[in-house]
Design an enzyme around this catalytic site. Structure first.
Site, mmCIF file in Angstrom:
data_model
loop_
_atom_site.group_PDB
_atom_site.id
_atom_site.type_symbol
_atom_site.label_atom_id
_atom_site.label_comp_id
_atom_site.label_asym_id
_atom_site.label_seq_id
_atom_site.Cartn_x
_atom_site.Cartn_y
_atom_site.Cartn_z
ATOM 1 N N ALA A 71 0.860 -1.185 0.000
ATOM 2 C CA ALA A 71 0.000 0.000 0.000
ATOM 3 C C ALA A 71 0.891 1.227 0.000
ATOM 4 O O ALA A 71 1.816 1.334 0.808
ATOM 5 C CB ALA A 71 -0.904 0.005 1.232
ATOM 6 N N GLY A 116 4.166 4.139 3.330
ATOM 7 C CA GLY A 116 3.875 2.878 2.646
ATOM 8 C C GLY A 116 3.863 1.735 3.648
ATOM 9 O O GLY A 116 4.350 1.880 4.764
ATOM 10 N N LYS A 117 3.231 0.644 3.304
ATOM 11 C CA LYS A 117 3.284 -0.565 4.134
ATOM 12 C C LYS A 117 2.871 -1.741 3.271
ATOM 13 O O LYS A 117 2.044 -1.588 2.368
ATOM 14 C CB LYS A 117 2.320 -0.446 5.313
ATOM 15 C CG LYS A 117 2.639 -1.372 6.470
ATOM 16 C CD LYS A 117 3.842 -0.869 7.251
ATOM 17 C CE LYS A 117 3.888 -1.344 8.661
ATOM 18 N NZ LYS A 117 4.721 -0.511 9.519
ATOM 19 N N GLY A 118 3.447 -2.895 3.539
ATOM 20 C CA GLY A 118 3.080 -4.053 2.739
ATOM 21 C C GLY A 118 3.361 -5.328 3.477
ATOM 22 O O GLY A 118 3.719 -5.313 4.658
#
Ligand code: NAD
Length: 427
Positions: A71, A116-118
């Site tokens: 994301a 961001g993050k994933g």
């Protein structure tokens, strides 16, 4: 100020999903900042969420397909930045919510990054080292078009570590045809990682405890501290605070807490990384549950384990004078309102544990410049960045009478909104 009320169908658990919390915090911050509603509307949505299938050949030859996400919330101030987690509960919405938090955290620290993050929906304990390496390399390849040192820079998170970042960086570099260390942070120092990165979130938490005690006219040498979660963040914070003269009376891991009113020797207690779940094996006058450590009569409580531990159910029983959030999201929205009502200051996660992303920024700078800083320089620069952020937020607390969390969000949102307004909306 009053909290946005829960709708009748929302339980507290639902309210505190990362995405719902992140959106509510944005709406709440927007009431304190003179910001164009169009900017707030844009910030409620991520720029994109990349969803990928990650096929893995298991050690026995079977093929299994996992789902991965990245994301990317907002990059108005610079490349997206945030962790990659390997955990069975990873979902698209969780990644979006956590990526929003990263946007605020980077803006609070005035870093030239967005959020961001994933992650991959997988239980890392079910994977062998070889399987983790193959999964990571394929995941890196699936994300290759959306990451990069000037686009999006992942880092370790739950279930991933420096080795995972080394594999990710190698896979990316092999495909790009050159060594590109700045594509991820949190790498081993030998391939461009920064000294002091591992210790940094605990160090920044300790710095914030020190400054908060000073602000409320205490003296660290007469201060008692309880730390829930003796892992990377909690142990580093506890040990530094002991080194700086505080009395750490209680620490815990997932199994429970130990308590000594005269102070524990925190350097002698193995951390979660050194020896998992060793806290209760230590010699101490008393043991407590993880619920009871939160309710100790101490000067400072540092929840540094997991999210949602201070809730509407126990917020009235919190007996600490100050709460400093070492973990991400330890205080629920409802508990925050109760603590505010009771005048218990809560210094938020997006400031307290932001040492991690700040030293990640230093790592990115070192990679781009092909230089390595000494540990002394990393810690000095971290101290400078933390004090600058602290002073900024303190000024908003003093001038506008806001809570520490609201003040931190106001600082973050003001910076992001100003950047968005000056860049405008294209086309
Ligand atoms: P860690 O795995 O090193 O340590 C976690 C500790 O909490 C361990 O001692 C574990 O036994 C304990 N614990 C686990 N579940 C618990 C529970 N239900 N109740 C009480 N204790 C429990 O993790 P960490 O890296 O120190 O991360 C802790 C928190 O800090 C997380 O919220 C994480 O998102 C946040 N954080 C970590 C970093 C980082 O770079 N490590 C940076 C910023 C924020």
């Amino acid at each position: 100020m009053t909290m946005t009320p829960a709708t009748e169908t929302e339980t507290e658990e639902e309210l505190d999903s990362a995405l719902i919390t992140a959106r509510r915090q944005l709406e709440r911050a927007a009431t304190h900042v003179d910001v164009d509603p169009g900017v707030v509307e844009r910030l409620k949505h991520p720029t994109r969420v990349q969803q990928v299938s990650v096929p893995l050949e298991r050690d026995d030859g079977d093929v299994e397909v996992f789902t991965g996400y990245r994301a990317q919330h907002d990059d108005v101030r610079g490349p997206y930045k945030g962790g990659l987690r390997y955990h069975p509960d990873v979902t698209s919405d969780e990644c979006i919510g956590l990526s929003m938090w990263m946007t605020w955290k980077c803006a609070v620290m005035d870093l030239p990054f967005g959020g961001g993050k994933g992650g991959v929906t997988v239980d890392p304990k079910d994977l062998s080292a070889d399987e983790t390496e193959r999964l990571t390399r394929r995941f890196a390849e699936e994300l290759r078009n959306v990451v990069g040192p000037t686009k999006d820079v992942p880092a370790p998170d739950m279930g991933t570590d420096a080795q995972t970042m080394a594999w990710f960086m190698d896979a990316y570099s092999m495909q790009q045809g050159e060594t590109i260390p700045g594509v991820v942070t949190g790498k081993p120092p030998v391939i461009g990682g920064s000294y002091g990165r591992e210790e940094a979130p605990g160090r920044s938490t300790a710095i914030v405890v020190r400054e908060a005690v000073d602000y409320y006219e205490g003296d660290l040498s007469g201060t008692t501290v309880a730390v829930q979660g003796f892992g990377s963040v909690g142990a580093n914070a506890a040990r530094l605070l002991e080194d700086w003269g505080a009395t750490v009376v209680s620490v815990s891991d997932v199994n429970g807490a130990i308590y000594d009113p005269d102070g524990l020797e925190t350097h002698a207690i193995p951390t979660h990384n050194e020896e998992p779940e060793a806290v209760l094996e230590q010699d101490a006058p008393e043991t407590l549950t993880n619920e009871a450590i939160l309710e100790l009569d101490v000067d400072v409580l540092v929840p540094a384990a997991v999210g949602n531990v201070i809730t509407a159910d126990n917020a009235d029983a919190i007996d600490a004078d100050i709460v400093v959030e070492g973990a991400n999201g330890p205080t629920t929205f409802a508990a925050d309102a109760i603590l505010e009502e009771r005048n218990v200051p809560v210094i938020p996660d997006i400031l307290a544990n932001a040492g991690g992303v700040t030293v990640s920024y230093f790592e990115w700078l070192q990679d781009i410049n092909r230089r390595q800083w000494k540990l002394k320089r990393v810690n000095e620069e971290l101290e400078t960045h933390m004090l600058k952020a602290w002073d900024h937020i303190r000024a908003v607390v003093d001038e506008e009478g806001l809570t520490w969390r609201d003040a931190a969000y106001v600082v973050a949102l003001s910076r992001i909104a100003e950047a968005k307004e000056s860049r405008g909306l294209w086309p």
